[in-house]
Design a protein around this motif. Sequence first.
Motif, mmCIF file in Angstrom:
data_model
loop_
_atom_site.group_PDB
_atom_site.id
_atom_site.type_symbol
_atom_site.label_atom_id
_atom_site.label_comp_id
_atom_site.label_asym_id
_atom_site.label_seq_id
_atom_site.Cartn_x
_atom_site.Cartn_y
_atom_site.Cartn_z
ATOM 1 N N SER A 109 0.810 -1.223 0.000
ATOM 2 C CA SER A 109 0.000 0.000 0.000
ATOM 3 C C SER A 109 0.840 1.268 0.000
ATOM 4 O O SER A 109 0.417 2.287 -0.557
ATOM 5 N N ILE A 110 2.041 1.249 0.582
ATOM 6 C CA ILE A 110 2.822 2.487 0.621
ATOM 7 C C ILE A 110 3.299 2.901 -0.767
ATOM 8 O O ILE A 110 3.621 4.069 -0.984
ATOM 9 N N ALA A 111 3.311 1.967 -1.719
ATOM 10 C CA ALA A 111 3.696 2.332 -3.087
ATOM 11 C C ALA A 111 2.717 3.332 -3.679
ATOM 12 O O ALA A 111 3.082 4.136 -4.548
ATOM 13 N N GLY A 112 1.459 3.308 -3.216
ATOM 14 C CA GLY A 112 0.450 4.210 -3.739
ATOM 15 C C GLY A 112 0.211 5.435 -2.871
ATOM 16 O O GLY A 112 -0.682 6.233 -3.168
ATOM 17 N N GLU A 113 0.982 5.590 -1.807
ATOM 18 C CA GLU A 113 0.818 6.734 -0.917
ATOM 19 C C GLU A 113 1.899 7.772 -1.228
ATOM 20 O O GLU A 113 3.088 7.526 -0.989
ATOM 21 N N PRO A 114 1.511 8.949 -1.726
ATOM 22 C CA PRO A 114 2.499 9.972 -2.098
ATOM 23 C C PRO A 114 3.454 10.325 -0.971
ATOM 24 O O PRO A 114 4.601 10.694 -1.226
ATOM 25 N N LEU A 115 3.009 10.183 0.267
ATOM 26 C CA LEU A 115 3.860 10.512 1.409
ATOM 27 C C LEU A 115 5.146 9.686 1.410
ATOM 28 O O LEU A 115 6.193 10.153 1.853
ATOM 29 N N TYR A 116 5.098 8.448 0.905
ATOM 30 C CA TYR A 116 6.247 7.538 0.951
ATOM 31 C C TYR A 116 7.065 7.539 -0.337
ATOM 32 O O TYR A 116 8.121 6.891 -0.390
ATOM 33 N N THR A 117 6.596 8.205 -1.365
ATOM 34 C CA THR A 117 7.223 8.074 -2.679
ATOM 35 C C THR A 117 8.694 8.473 -2.666
ATOM 36 O O THR A 117 9.564 7.730 -3.149
ATOM 37 N N MET A 118 9.007 9.641 -2.115
ATOM 38 C CA MET A 118 10.399 10.103 -2.111
ATOM 39 C C MET A 118 11.283 9.192 -1.271
ATOM 40 O O MET A 118 12.443 8.937 -1.615
ATOM 41 N N LEU A 119 10.756 8.681 -0.167
ATOM 42 C CA LEU A 119 11.532 7.763 0.667
ATOM 43 C C LEU A 119 11.903 6.520 -0.124
ATOM 44 O O LEU A 119 13.072 6.079 -0.096
ATOM 45 N N LEU A 120 10.944 5.941 -0.826
ATOM 46 C CA LEU A 120 11.222 4.723 -1.594
ATOM 47 C C LEU A 120 12.234 4.985 -2.698
ATOM 48 O O LEU A 120 13.146 4.177 -2.932
ATOM 49 N N LEU A 121 12.111 6.123 -3.362
ATOM 50 C CA LEU A 121 13.105 6.478 -4.385
ATOM 51 C C LEU A 121 14.480 6.606 -3.753
ATOM 52 O O LEU A 121 15.487 6.158 -4.312
ATOM 53 N N GLY A 122 14.530 7.225 -2.578
ATOM 54 C CA GLY A 122 15.806 7.402 -1.897
ATOM 55 C C GLY A 122 16.435 6.102 -1.438
ATOM 56 O O GLY A 122 17.660 6.004 -1.305
ATOM 57 N N LEU A 123 15.597 5.097 -1.207
ATOM 58 C CA LEU A 123 16.113 3.776 -0.820
ATOM 59 C C LEU A 123 16.565 2.968 -2.034
ATOM 60 O O LEU A 123 16.991 1.821 -1.891
ATOM 61 N N GLY A 124 16.478 3.567 -3.208
ATOM 62 C CA GLY A 124 16.946 2.896 -4.418
ATOM 63 C C GLY A 124 15.902 2.065 -5.117
ATOM 64 O O GLY A 124 16.223 1.226 -5.967
ATOM 65 N N ILE A 125 14.622 2.290 -4.799
ATOM 66 C CA ILE A 125 13.542 1.539 -5.431
ATOM 67 C C ILE A 125 12.928 2.398 -6.519
ATOM 68 O O ILE A 125 12.370 3.460 -6.237
ATOM 69 N N HIS A 126 13.050 1.952 -7.749
ATOM 70 C CA HIS A 126 12.588 2.730 -8.896
ATOM 71 C C HIS A 126 11.484 2.011 -9.667
ATOM 72 O O HIS A 126 11.261 2.279 -10.850
ATOM 73 N N ARG A 127 10.815 1.083 -8.973
ATOM 74 C CA ARG A 127 9.647 0.400 -9.540
ATOM 75 C C ARG A 127 8.570 0.380 -8.455
ATOM 76 O O ARG A 127 8.762 -0.235 -7.399
ATOM 77 N N LEU A 128 7.448 1.054 -8.716
ATOM 78 C CA LEU A 128 6.347 1.121 -7.769
ATOM 79 C C LEU A 128 5.086 0.617 -8.459
ATOM 80 O O LEU A 128 4.826 0.951 -9.615
ATOM 81 N N SER A 129 4.293 -0.180 -7.740
ATOM 82 C CA SER A 129 3.071 -0.729 -8.315
ATOM 83 C C SER A 129 1.906 -0.398 -7.391
ATOM 84 O O SER A 129 1.922 -0.740 -6.203
ATOM 85 N N THR A 130 0.874 0.283 -7.928
ATOM 86 C CA THR A 130 -0.219 0.809 -7.121
ATOM 87 C C THR A 130 -1.569 0.502 -7.760
ATOM 88 O O THR A 130 -1.636 0.209 -8.959
ATOM 89 N N PRO A 131 -2.657 0.608 -7.006
ATOM 90 C CA PRO A 131 -3.990 0.543 -7.629
ATOM 91 C C PRO A 131 -4.140 1.648 -8.664
ATOM 92 O O PRO A 131 -3.520 2.717 -8.532
ATOM 93 N N PRO A 132 -4.965 1.448 -9.687
ATOM 94 C CA PRO A 132 -5.045 2.416 -10.790
ATOM 95 C C PRO A 132 -5.325 3.851 -10.358
ATOM 96 O O PRO A 132 -4.713 4.788 -10.869
ATOM 97 N N HIS A 133 -6.239 4.048 -9.386
ATOM 98 C CA HIS A 133 -6.616 5.412 -9.037
ATOM 99 C C HIS A 133 -5.507 6.176 -8.325
ATOM 100 O O HIS A 133 -5.559 7.398 -8.210
ATOM 101 N N GLN A 134 -4.473 5.454 -7.847
ATOM 102 C CA GLN A 134 -3.382 6.123 -7.135
ATOM 103 C C GLN A 134 -2.213 6.491 -8.061
ATOM 104 O O GLN A 134 -1.311 7.229 -7.651
ATOM 105 N N LEU A 135 -2.234 5.994 -9.277
ATOM 106 C CA LEU A 135 -1.122 6.237 -10.196
ATOM 107 C C LEU A 135 -0.848 7.725 -10.428
ATOM 108 O O LEU A 135 0.318 8.151 -10.359
ATOM 109 N N PRO A 136 -1.858 8.570 -10.705
ATOM 110 C CA PRO A 136 -1.551 9.973 -11.020
ATOM 111 C C PRO A 136 -0.888 10.736 -9.886
ATOM 112 O O PRO A 136 0.056 11.505 -10.113
#
Length: 591
Positions: A510-537
């Motif tokens: 679920s954190i892949a679709g939460e904008p709050l966590y996006t920068m953290l995941l990128l910073g941890l070196g994760i450049h592939r995120l998979s989310t429910p369709p409505h969270q993509l934008p």
Amino acid sequence: MKILRGIAVSPGVAIGPVLVLAPRGPRLTRRAIPASAVAAERRRLDRALESARIEAEAAEGDARSRLGPQYADILAAHVRMIADPSLRREAAARIERDRIAAEHAVFDVLDGYARRLERLGTAHLAARAADVRDIQRRILEQLTGQPPSPAPANAPVEPLLLLAEDLTPSEAAALDPGRVLGFATESGGRTSHTAIIAAALEIPAVVGLGRVLDEARDCRSAIIDGDEGLVVLDPDEATLSRYRRQAVERATRFAELASLADLPTETADGQRVHLLGNIEFPAEVDACRERGADGIGLFRTEFFYLGTDGPPGELQQAEAYAAVIRALEGRPVTIRTLDLGSDKAEPGRAQHVEPNPALGLRSLRRSLREPNTFRTQLRAILRAAAETGGDVRVMFPLVTTLDEFRQAKATLRDVAAELQAEGIPARADLPVGAMIEVPAAAIMSDLLAKEVDFFSIGTNDLTQYILAADRTNETVADLYTSADPAVIRLIDMVARAAGDAGIEVTVCGSIAGEPLYTMLLLGLGIHRLSTPPHQLPEVKRVIRAARSEEARALAREALRCGSAAEVLDLLQRALRRALPDDPALAGDDGA
């Protein structure tokens, strides 16, 4: 004004007048019959079952044209339940043995089915009891001539909000989004078929409110907040103004976000990020494509099993997989094998109630114990991949040990060889990955990375196992958060192991679709995120605003934090800096 809290199952906010539906349930007075009337009652039973079956088939057809085949299959299962000879046989036996009217016999039989499901004590099986009560209602309406009053489909024409004790799946499927702006129910859960259909209709919905209908009957208007799981009865002017303002801002933001669909998913400094979709049904592929998804990072396959009265066949599964693969036109599709367990059980299968289903026979460990079902699914995946020539990956859920993964991969190889020996085209070269959802797999990820083609981190289960906090238990909800430093450290460990081995790592929890966590995941070196369709934008917007070095600095600081509260404050401040013009963040004080 009164604020009610429930479970958010379909996003969005709806404001309008309220229609409170009368409580469901048959109004029956037990009626004994003489022996001479038994044959007539059995004929009444037969006529009612046939009429209910025809009515259910019509509802299925309507759902198929409006919602798509996977949602219609939920109602198709109802048709099969009504037509099941065992239902007629048991009801007829009660008429003869107990000398009761047909409606009482039907009520007793189906009430017994539903109560047994409810007593099994899991949210998923309790949700399936709602399907049994749905067909019970249909048949009793035929026998008693007492239609629901008012039924959702017969609600007043004016657009309104529905509040009900519950809505059956067939009632939810019949809702007209032009007349019903949103609904809320006293009962229900996230896994109910009603919740699934609400999300398909894109109607804001909240379930599990508890006993609230009596106090809602006199309210003039309400707000259903399907984002936060709130229902506001008779909102005051300040609350109405705030929600109306948010609705305008939401509509404006969605229009702006829609323009991002065709833009590249990359950070402000050019770092490419792969943004993928999570889907339950093939029909959701269109929503992923419309929102600019790079592919499907998680294709859940459980509902092929849960929406039917028996395991789906090999060809049925292969056709469904192939439809998704073709629709993606060369984009990757990651198919997760069955994630069934005691909390997600198939109809028609004897249930063993486990004291702790989360730690029991579920997911991959169950598939390995039931090789026939597992092999059928693998055959279907390999056939679909060969037929379409698409970019298909296979992913095993809840991998715990190296031996477990090796056994599953060996089964996949055996199935490929078996198909080839039978002369059936099959792909033997599919990438094979492991979901990291168990701390043991995360800790062993450096060794596991040498044997898999990719990792996918399922943060929902990983969080509950790390923190020993059931994610469905409200009494420990304060402990369950993926912002906990222990969770972040294990995600970092897995990302480093993947980087060292040169394999891809995706986050699909679920954190892949939460904008709050996006920068953290990128910073941890994760450049592939998979989310429910409505969270993509929303996630794409954050990615395009982020800068790689700032994201890495954020991750380093988060890894030094000692509490979830510190991490959340850090993430909120970083998100406000990345999106300084977002009015929704301007007033956020980080609390």
